[in-house]
Motif scaffolding. Structure first.
Motif, mmCIF file in Angstrom:
data_model
loop_
_atom_site.group_PDB
_atom_site.id
_atom_site.type_symbol
_atom_site.label_atom_id
_atom_site.label_comp_id
_atom_site.label_asym_id
_atom_site.label_seq_id
_atom_site.Cartn_x
_atom_site.Cartn_y
_atom_site.Cartn_z
ATOM 1 N N MET A 1 0.849 -1.182 0.000
ATOM 2 C CA MET A 1 0.000 0.000 0.000
ATOM 3 C C MET A 1 0.894 1.245 0.000
ATOM 4 S SD MET A 1 -2.709 1.126 2.911
ATOM 5 C CE MET A 1 -4.301 1.476 2.264
ATOM 6 N N PRO A 2 0.620 2.185 -0.885
ATOM 7 C CA PRO A 2 1.463 3.378 -0.956
ATOM 8 C C PRO A 2 1.336 4.221 0.313
ATOM 9 C CG PRO A 2 -0.309 3.480 -2.588
ATOM 10 C CD PRO A 2 -0.442 2.188 -1.861
ATOM 11 N N ASN A 3 2.407 4.894 0.646
ATOM 12 C CA ASN A 3 2.375 5.821 1.763
ATOM 13 C C ASN A 3 2.131 7.214 1.185
ATOM 14 O OD1 ASN A 3 2.531 6.698 4.397
ATOM 15 N ND2 ASN A 3 4.718 7.081 4.263
ATOM 16 N N TYR A 4 0.930 7.731 1.370
ATOM 17 C CA TYR A 4 0.580 9.039 0.831
ATOM 18 C C TYR A 4 1.265 10.125 1.654
ATOM 19 C CZ TYR A 4 -2.913 6.356 -1.669
ATOM 20 O OH TYR A 4 -3.541 5.424 -2.467
ATOM 21 N N ARG A 5 1.768 11.137 0.975
ATOM 22 C CA ARG A 5 2.449 12.246 1.637
ATOM 23 C C ARG A 5 1.574 13.488 1.721
ATOM 24 N NH1 ARG A 5 5.516 14.107 -1.869
ATOM 25 N NH2 ARG A 5 4.786 12.801 -3.528
ATOM 26 N N ARG A 6 0.771 13.705 0.677
ATOM 27 C CA ARG A 6 -0.039 14.921 0.607
ATOM 28 C C ARG A 6 -1.401 14.551 0.033
ATOM 29 N NH1 ARG A 6 3.580 17.671 -1.694
ATOM 30 N NH2 ARG A 6 4.581 18.191 0.246
ATOM 31 N N ILE A 7 -2.429 14.793 0.831
ATOM 32 C CA ILE A 7 -3.793 14.416 0.456
ATOM 33 C C ILE A 7 -4.609 15.681 0.236
ATOM 34 C CG2 ILE A 7 -5.911 13.272 1.247
ATOM 35 C CD1 ILE A 7 -4.060 11.398 2.907
ATOM 36 N N LEU A 8 -5.367 15.704 -0.855
ATOM 37 C CA LEU A 8 -6.252 16.819 -1.177
ATOM 38 C C LEU A 8 -7.691 16.330 -1.059
ATOM 39 C CD1 LEU A 8 -6.819 19.668 -2.238
ATOM 40 C CD2 LEU A 8 -6.552 18.756 -4.563
ATOM 41 N N ALA A 9 -8.421 16.901 -0.105
ATOM 42 C CA ALA A 9 -9.834 16.571 0.066
ATOM 43 C C ALA A 9 -10.662 17.699 -0.535
ATOM 44 C CB ALA A 9 -10.176 16.396 1.546
ATOM 45 N N ALA A 10 -11.398 17.379 -1.593
ATOM 46 C CA ALA A 10 -12.250 18.359 -2.264
ATOM 47 C C ALA A 10 -13.664 18.185 -1.735
ATOM 48 C CB ALA A 10 -12.200 18.151 -3.771
ATOM 49 N N ILE A 11 -14.196 19.244 -1.137
ATOM 50 C CA ILE A 11 -15.510 19.149 -0.494
ATOM 51 C C ILE A 11 -16.472 20.172 -1.064
ATOM 52 C CG2 ILE A 11 -14.606 18.148 1.643
ATOM 53 C CD1 ILE A 11 -14.765 20.939 2.890
ATOM 54 N N ASP A 12 -17.759 19.864 -0.894
ATOM 55 C CA ASP A 12 -18.786 20.760 -1.423
ATOM 56 C C ASP A 12 -19.443 21.631 -0.365
ATOM 57 O OD1 ASP A 12 -20.437 19.017 -0.064
ATOM 58 O OD2 ASP A 12 -21.500 18.300 -1.835
ATOM 59 N N LEU A 13 -19.018 21.546 0.889
ATOM 60 C CA LEU A 13 -19.489 22.356 2.015
ATOM 61 C C LEU A 13 -20.906 22.020 2.465
ATOM 62 C CD1 LEU A 13 -17.995 25.842 1.059
ATOM 63 C CD2 LEU A 13 -16.949 24.005 2.377
ATOM 64 N N HIS B 1 -7.784 19.304 -10.344
ATOM 65 C CA HIS B 1 -6.592 18.795 -11.037
ATOM 66 C C HIS B 1 -5.430 19.784 -10.957
ATOM 67 C CE1 HIS B 1 -9.430 16.157 -13.600
ATOM 68 N NE2 HIS B 1 -8.982 15.485 -12.556
ATOM 69 N N GLU B 2 -5.713 21.059 -11.175
ATOM 70 C CA GLU B 2 -4.654 22.078 -11.147
ATOM 71 C C GLU B 2 -4.020 22.180 -9.768
ATOM 72 O OE1 GLU B 2 -5.523 25.924 -12.821
ATOM 73 O OE2 GLU B 2 -6.669 25.006 -14.450
ATOM 74 N N LEU B 3 -4.861 22.221 -8.722
ATOM 75 C CA LEU B 3 -4.317 22.341 -7.376
ATOM 76 C C LEU B 3 -3.557 21.082 -6.983
ATOM 77 C CD1 LEU B 3 -3.963 24.019 -4.828
ATOM 78 C CD2 LEU B 3 -6.107 23.021 -3.980
ATOM 79 N N CYS B 4 -4.077 19.945 -7.360
ATOM 80 C CA CYS B 4 -3.407 18.679 -7.077
ATOM 81 C C CYS B 4 -2.002 18.679 -7.664
ATOM 82 C CB CYS B 4 -4.225 17.521 -7.639
ATOM 83 S SG CYS B 4 -3.493 15.913 -7.328
ATOM 84 N N GLU B 5 -1.891 19.139 -8.882
ATOM 85 C CA GLU B 5 -0.593 19.187 -9.546
ATOM 86 C C GLU B 5 0.332 20.183 -8.862
ATOM 87 O OE1 GLU B 5 1.119 20.455 -13.880
ATOM 88 O OE2 GLU B 5 -0.743 19.276 -13.842
ATOM 89 N N SER B 6 -0.177 21.360 -8.526
ATOM 90 C CA SER B 6 0.693 22.372 -7.919
ATOM 91 C C SER B 6 1.126 21.976 -6.505
ATOM 92 C CB SER B 6 0.023 23.746 -7.917
ATOM 93 O OG SER B 6 -1.026 23.790 -6.973
ATOM 94 N N LEU B 7 0.304 21.206 -5.798
ATOM 95 C CA LEU B 7 0.673 20.739 -4.457
ATOM 96 C C LEU B 7 1.516 19.472 -4.499
ATOM 97 C CD1 LEU B 7 -2.744 21.047 -2.564
ATOM 98 C CD2 LEU B 7 -0.754 22.546 -2.326
ATOM 99 N N ASP B 8 1.561 18.844 -5.658
ATOM 100 C CA ASP B 8 2.187 17.530 -5.803
ATOM 101 C C ASP B 8 1.493 16.522 -4.885
ATOM 102 O OD1 ASP B 8 3.941 15.671 -6.901
ATOM 103 O OD2 ASP B 8 5.481 16.043 -5.387
ATOM 104 N N ALA B 9 0.167 16.594 -4.847
ATOM 105 C CA ALA B 9 -0.624 15.673 -4.027
ATOM 106 C C ALA B 9 -0.594 14.285 -4.648
ATOM 107 C CB ALA B 9 -2.065 16.171 -3.915
ATOM 108 N N ASP B 10 -0.643 13.275 -3.803
ATOM 109 C CA ASP B 10 -0.627 11.907 -4.322
ATOM 110 C C ASP B 10 -1.925 11.160 -4.055
ATOM 111 O OD1 ASP B 10 0.045 11.804 -1.621
ATOM 112 O OD2 ASP B 10 2.065 11.112 -1.993
ATOM 113 N N LEU B 11 -2.908 11.853 -3.462
ATOM 114 C CA LEU B 11 -4.245 11.281 -3.278
ATOM 115 C C LEU B 11 -5.264 12.400 -3.260
ATOM 116 C CD1 LEU B 11 -6.145 8.865 -2.660
ATOM 117 C CD2 LEU B 11 -5.691 9.289 -0.228
ATOM 118 N N ILE B 12 -6.326 12.224 -4.035
ATOM 119 C CA ILE B 12 -7.467 13.141 -4.020
ATOM 120 C C ILE B 12 -8.630 12.378 -3.414
ATOM 121 C CG2 ILE B 12 -9.099 14.496 -5.397
ATOM 122 C CD1 ILE B 12 -6.938 14.565 -7.625
#
Length: 146
Positions: free
Chosen positions: A1-13, A97-108
């Motif tokens: 299982m990969p060890n995620y370093r940076r997670i991006l949670a996209a929420i609708d509030l 997608h843009e923010l994920c790339e700029s943060l270098d996130a490895d999980l959305i």
């Protein structure tokens, strides 16, 4: 299982964001990862296709302010620093997608209603995120009645 370093949670509030955030916080703790929150405000001009000849700038500003306040409350509950909270405007899947790339996130992590039929054919934010992401995507089922 990969060890995620940076997670991006996209929420609708909405109230359904709690399920997404609960899963995101758990994944971040499990992997000792940084957790970033994102909400995307869609421009009213996108929603109405520019068909209504009105100035929506004041309403759009109110939507931004309400979203900023709500995002801050979610972040405060999870002790997420302000610099890891993101409020953007545009098409949700593209902004994710843009923010994920700029943060270098490895999980959305996104919420999914599991739509079928016509709604599935027309697509959803979760579907758009999944098909354009260059990292893993976790779709948390929301809106289910048990």
């Amino acid at each position: 299982m990969p060890n995620y370093r940076r997670i991006l949670a996209a929420i609708d509030l909405s109230d359904e964001a709690d399920a997404v955030l609960e899963r995101a916080a758990g994944m971040a703790a499990l992997h000792d990862a940084d957790l970033h929150l994102l909400h995307v405000v869609e421009p009213l001009s996108l929603a109405y296709g520019g068909d209504i000849p009105m100035d929506f700038s004041e309403v759009q500003q109110q939507l931004q302010q309400q979203a900023e306040s709500a995002l801050g409350k979610f972040a405060q509950r999870l002790n997420i620093p302000k610099n890891q909270c993101h409020l953007l405007t545009g098409r949700p899947d593209a902004q994710i997608h843009e923010l994920c790339e700029s943060l270098d996130a490895d999980l959305i992590i996104v919420g999914s209603h599991g739509r079928k039929g016509l709604a599935l054919l027309l697509g959803s934010t979760a579907n758009g995120v999944l098909h354009g992401a260059e990292c893993d995507v976790l779709a948390v089922r929301v809106g289910r009645e048990d």
